[in-house]
Write a protein that holds these residues in place. Structure first.
Motif, PDB file in Angstrom:
ATOM      1  N   GLN A  59      29.467  37.692 -12.025  1.00  0.00           N
ATOM      2  CA  GLN A  59      28.737  36.938 -13.041  1.00  0.00           C
ATOM      3  C   GLN A  59      29.676  36.433 -14.135  1.00  0.00           C
ATOM      4  OE1 GLN A  59      25.775  39.942 -14.000  1.00  0.00           O
ATOM      5  NE2 GLN A  59      24.227  38.837 -12.835  1.00  0.00           N
ATOM      6  N   LEU A  60      30.549  37.323 -14.614  1.00  0.00           N
ATOM      7  CA  LEU A  60      31.479  36.903 -15.667  1.00  0.00           C
ATOM      8  C   LEU A  60      32.488  35.885 -15.155  1.00  0.00           C
ATOM      9  CD1 LEU A  60      32.160  40.286 -17.495  1.00  0.00           C
ATOM     10  CD2 LEU A  60      30.808  38.359 -18.323  1.00  0.00           C
ATOM     11  N   LEU A  61      32.905  36.036 -13.913  1.00  0.00           N
ATOM     12  CA  LEU A  61      33.896  35.126 -13.346  1.00  0.00           C
ATOM     13  C   LEU A  61      33.318  33.733 -13.083  1.00  0.00           C
ATOM     14  CD1 LEU A  61      36.706  34.590 -12.121  1.00  0.00           C
ATOM     15  CD2 LEU A  61      35.837  35.534  -9.967  1.00  0.00           C
ATOM     16  N   THR A  62      32.098  33.664 -12.576  1.00  0.00           N
ATOM     17  CA  THR A  62      31.579  32.376 -12.097  1.00  0.00           C
ATOM     18  C   THR A  62      30.554  31.705 -12.993  1.00  0.00           C
ATOM     19  OG1 THR A  62      29.799  33.381 -10.796  1.00  0.00           O
ATOM     20  CG2 THR A  62      31.941  33.108  -9.700  1.00  0.00           C
ATOM     21  N   ARG A  63      29.937  32.419 -13.921  1.00  0.00           N
ATOM     22  CA  ARG A  63      28.846  31.832 -14.714  1.00  0.00           C
ATOM     23  C   ARG A  63      29.191  31.705 -16.197  1.00  0.00           C
ATOM     24  NH1 ARG A  63      24.145  30.513 -12.426  1.00  0.00           N
ATOM     25  NH2 ARG A  63      24.456  29.009 -14.098  1.00  0.00           N
ATOM     26  N   VAL A  64      30.367  31.196 -16.477  1.00  0.00           N
ATOM     27  CA  VAL A  64      30.793  30.983 -17.859  1.00  0.00           C
ATOM     28  C   VAL A  64      29.796  30.089 -18.586  1.00  0.00           C
ATOM     29  CG1 VAL A  64      32.684  30.204 -19.354  1.00  0.00           C
ATOM     30  CG2 VAL A  64      33.187  31.215 -17.129  1.00  0.00           C
ATOM     31  N   ASP A  65      29.157  29.169 -17.863  1.00  0.00           N
ATOM     32  CA  ASP A  65      28.181  28.265 -18.464  1.00  0.00           C
ATOM     33  C   ASP A  65      26.975  29.012 -19.043  1.00  0.00           C
ATOM     34  OD1 ASP A  65      27.743  28.827 -15.669  1.00  0.00           O
ATOM     35  OD2 ASP A  65      26.133  27.353 -15.686  1.00  0.00           O
ATOM     36  N   LEU A  66      26.735  30.241 -18.615  1.00  0.00           N
ATOM     37  CA  LEU A  66      25.618  31.021 -19.147  1.00  0.00           C
ATOM     38  C   LEU A  66      25.961  31.742 -20.444  1.00  0.00           C
ATOM     39  CD1 LEU A  66      24.080  32.659 -15.934  1.00  0.00           C
ATOM     40  CD2 LEU A  66      23.327  30.602 -17.145  1.00  0.00           C
ATOM     41  N   TYR A  67      27.246  32.030 -20.660  1.00  0.00           N
ATOM     42  CA  TYR A  67      27.575  32.794 -21.864  1.00  0.00           C
ATOM     43  C   TYR A  67      28.542  32.088 -22.819  1.00  0.00           C
ATOM     44  CZ  TYR A  67      31.695  34.525 -19.220  1.00  0.00           C
ATOM     45  OH  TYR A  67      32.848  34.635 -18.493  1.00  0.00           O
ATOM     46  N   ASP A  68      28.977  30.894 -22.489  1.00  0.00           N
ATOM     47  CA  ASP A  68      29.731  30.089 -23.443  1.00  0.00           C
ATOM     48  C   ASP A  68      28.928  28.815 -23.672  1.00  0.00           C
ATOM     49  OD1 ASP A  68      31.412  28.297 -24.798  1.00  0.00           O
ATOM     50  OD2 ASP A  68      33.213  29.168 -23.907  1.00  0.00           O
ATOM     51  N   PRO A  69      28.310  28.666 -24.844  1.00  0.00           N
ATOM     52  CA  PRO A  69      27.421  27.525 -25.079  1.00  0.00           C
ATOM     53  C   PRO A  69      28.118  26.165 -25.023  1.00  0.00           C
ATOM     54  CG  PRO A  69      27.822  28.722 -27.123  1.00  0.00           C
ATOM     55  CD  PRO A  69      28.442  29.527 -26.012  1.00  0.00           C
ATOM     56  N   VAL A 152      38.935  43.911 -21.957  1.00  0.00           N
ATOM     57  CA  VAL A 152      39.557  42.589 -21.827  1.00  0.00           C
ATOM     58  C   VAL A 152      40.779  42.559 -22.736  1.00  0.00           C
ATOM     59  CG1 VAL A 152      39.276  40.093 -22.056  1.00  0.00           C
ATOM     60  CG2 VAL A 152      37.312  41.511 -21.400  1.00  0.00           C
ATOM     61  N   GLN A 153      41.911  42.185 -22.165  1.00  0.00           N
ATOM     62  CA  GLN A 153      43.133  42.030 -22.944  1.00  0.00           C
ATOM     63  C   GLN A 153      43.434  40.541 -23.055  1.00  0.00           C
ATOM     64  OE1 GLN A 153      45.602  44.559 -20.387  1.00  0.00           O
ATOM     65  NE2 GLN A 153      45.964  45.835 -22.188  1.00  0.00           N
ATOM     66  N   THR A 172      40.172  34.794 -32.231  1.00  0.00           N
ATOM     67  CA  THR A 172      39.448  36.065 -32.265  1.00  0.00           C
ATOM     68  C   THR A 172      37.954  35.817 -32.445  1.00  0.00           C
ATOM     69  OG1 THR A 172      41.353  37.278 -33.114  1.00  0.00           O
ATOM     70  CG2 THR A 172      39.191  38.259 -33.489  1.00  0.00           C
ATOM     71  N   GLY A 173      37.592  34.903 -33.340  1.00  0.00           N
ATOM     72  CA  GLY A 173      36.183  34.571 -33.551  1.00  0.00           C
ATOM     73  C   GLY A 173      35.544  33.988 -32.305  1.00  0.00           C
ATOM     74  N   THR A 174      36.287  33.134 -31.605  1.00  0.00           N
ATOM     75  CA  THR A 174      35.772  32.535 -30.363  1.00  0.00           C
ATOM     76  C   THR A 174      35.561  33.608 -29.299  1.00  0.00           C
ATOM     77  OG1 THR A 174      36.888  30.448 -30.846  1.00  0.00           O
ATOM     78  CG2 THR A 174      36.260  30.846 -28.552  1.00  0.00           C
ATOM     79  N   LEU A 175      36.529  34.507 -29.126  1.00  0.00           N
ATOM     80  CA  LEU A 175      36.398  35.590 -28.157  1.00  0.00           C
ATOM     81  C   LEU A 175      35.205  36.481 -28.497  1.00  0.00           C
ATOM     82  CD1 LEU A 175      40.165  36.589 -27.720  1.00  0.00           C
ATOM     83  CD2 LEU A 175      38.701  35.512 -25.991  1.00  0.00           C
ATOM     84  N   ARG A 176      35.052  36.841 -29.759  1.00  0.00           N
ATOM     85  CA  ARG A 176      33.920  37.690 -30.165  1.00  0.00           C
ATOM     86  C   ARG A 176      32.588  37.038 -29.831  1.00  0.00           C
ATOM     87  NH1 ARG A 176      36.301  39.172 -35.894  1.00  0.00           N
ATOM     88  NH2 ARG A 176      37.523  40.984 -35.268  1.00  0.00           N
ATOM     89  N   THR A 181      27.800  37.014 -26.663  1.00  0.00           N
ATOM     90  CA  THR A 181      26.793  36.270 -25.907  1.00  0.00           C
ATOM     91  C   THR A 181      26.709  36.802 -24.482  1.00  0.00           C
ATOM     92  OG1 THR A 181      27.213  34.303 -27.251  1.00  0.00           O
ATOM     93  CG2 THR A 181      26.045  33.971 -25.167  1.00  0.00           C
ATOM     94  N   ALA A 182      27.845  37.135 -23.878  1.00  0.00           N
ATOM     95  CA  ALA A 182      27.852  37.664 -22.507  1.00  0.00           C
ATOM     96  C   ALA A 182      27.032  38.946 -22.402  1.00  0.00           C
ATOM     97  CB  ALA A 182      29.282  37.906 -22.027  1.00  0.00           C
ATOM     98  N   VAL A 183      27.168  39.858 -23.370  1.00  0.00           N
ATOM     99  CA  VAL A 183      26.371  41.091 -23.294  1.00  0.00           C
ATOM    100  C   VAL A 183      24.898  40.806 -23.563  1.00  0.00           C
ATOM    101  CG1 VAL A 183      28.282  42.680 -23.765  1.00  0.00           C
ATOM    102  CG2 VAL A 183      26.913  41.829 -25.670  1.00  0.00           C
ATOM    103  N   ASP A 184      24.598  39.796 -24.371  1.00  0.00           N
ATOM    104  CA  ASP A 184      23.195  39.413 -24.582  1.00  0.00           C
ATOM    105  C   ASP A 184      22.600  38.846 -23.295  1.00  0.00           C
ATOM    106  OD1 ASP A 184      23.373  40.168 -27.235  1.00  0.00           O
ATOM    107  OD2 ASP A 184      23.618  38.126 -27.998  1.00  0.00           O
ATOM    108  N   VAL A 185      23.360  37.999 -22.613  1.00  0.00           N
ATOM    109  CA  VAL A 185      22.865  37.332 -21.397  1.00  0.00           C
ATOM    110  C   VAL A 185      22.752  38.302 -20.230  1.00  0.00           C
ATOM    111  CG1 VAL A 185      23.471  35.614 -19.633  1.00  0.00           C
ATOM    112  CG2 VAL A 185      23.679  35.036 -22.055  1.00  0.00           C
ATOM    113  N   PHE A 186      23.774  39.124 -20.011  1.00  0.00           N
ATOM    114  CA  PHE A 186      23.816  39.977 -18.822  1.00  0.00           C
ATOM    115  C   PHE A 186      23.354  41.410 -19.091  1.00  0.00           C
ATOM    116  CE2 PHE A 186      27.281  36.816 -17.842  1.00  0.00           C
ATOM    117  CZ  PHE A 186      26.527  36.103 -16.930  1.00  0.00           C
ATOM    118  N   GLY A 187      23.070  41.736 -20.341  1.00  0.00           N
ATOM    119  CA  GLY A 187      22.569  43.062 -20.675  1.00  0.00           C
ATOM    120  C   GLY A 187      23.671  44.062 -20.919  1.00  0.00           C
ATOM    121  N   GLY A 188      23.902  44.367 -22.181  1.00  0.00           N
ATOM    122  CA  GLY A 188      24.944  45.325 -22.500  1.00  0.00           C
ATOM    123  C   GLY A 188      25.181  45.435 -23.987  1.00  0.00           C
TER     124      GLY A 188
END
Length: 196
Positions: A59-69, A152-153, A172-176, A181-188
């Motif tokens: 999910q993280l590898l292929t669905r960037v469109d779901l967690y990066d607006p 993630v490093q 750093t702000g962009t990564l955060r 958003t990724a944990v909101d979308v995928f649950g975490g």
């Protein structure tokens, strides 16, 4: 007593017959350190997902469109993959942004479901970044209740020397935002980030 010794001997035989864990199964993941030899580790991010690594990794590898607006489409080119026609080191992830610009990200580590990493091909990308080198390495490990702990490093160096004080807060702000958003979308849960 004889039965207890027999059980201990059987258990020892089973343990000795198990394959040793591969380096990829350790927390740090397995990768050729030369990938990041001359790049500075700037940020380490910790996350917890409710899904197991086998689910959250793709999910993280292929669905960037779901967690990066900012990303509206994700395409892949496996023509240079070590596994022709499918994911592997050498595959390209192409993130298309709303304004049409593209970020071309060659996969430099691919060991599902334990780790993956990518860099940015500045020449092939139509989006410009303020960094000369960047590599993100994702290391997944199983957690309790079929969950996943993700480390993630983020390695990067600025394109213009001396601009770290300006670039670092922005990246750093962009990564955060992206990982929150990724944990909101995928649950975490976003556990935090720090400078090493």
């Amino acid at each position: 007593m004889r039965a207890a010794l027999s059980n201990v001997a059987l258990l020892a035989a089973i343990i000795l017959s198990l394959p040793a864990p591969t380096p990829a199964q350790d927390w740090a993941g397995s990768f050729d350190a030369a990938i990041v030899d001359d790049i500075t580790l700037r940020r380490t991010i910790e996350l917890q997902f409710r899904s197991p690594p086998e689910e959250i990794f793709p999910q993280l590898l292929t669905r960037v469109d779901l967690y990066d607006p900012n990303v509206i489409e994700v395409r892949f080119d496996h023509s240079q993959s070590e596994n022709p026609g499918q994911f592997g080191v050498g595959s390209l992830r192409i993130c298309v942004f709303a304004d049409g610009r593209e970020l071309v990200e060659p996969i430099v580590i691919y060991d599902p479901p334990y780790s993956y990493g990518y860099t940015v091909d500045h020449e092939a990308s139509t989006m410009s970044l303020p960094v000369s080198d960047i590599v993100l390495i994702y290391s997944f490990r199983p957690a309790e209740s079929a969950a996943t702990h993700l480390n993630v490093q983020a390695f990067y160096d600025p394109r213009i020397p001396g601009t770290v004080p300006v670039i670092e807060p922005v990246l750093t702000g962009t990564l955060r935002r992206t990982f929150q958003t990724a944990v909101d979308v995928f649950g975490g849960t976003y556990l935090g980030d720090e400078r090493p």
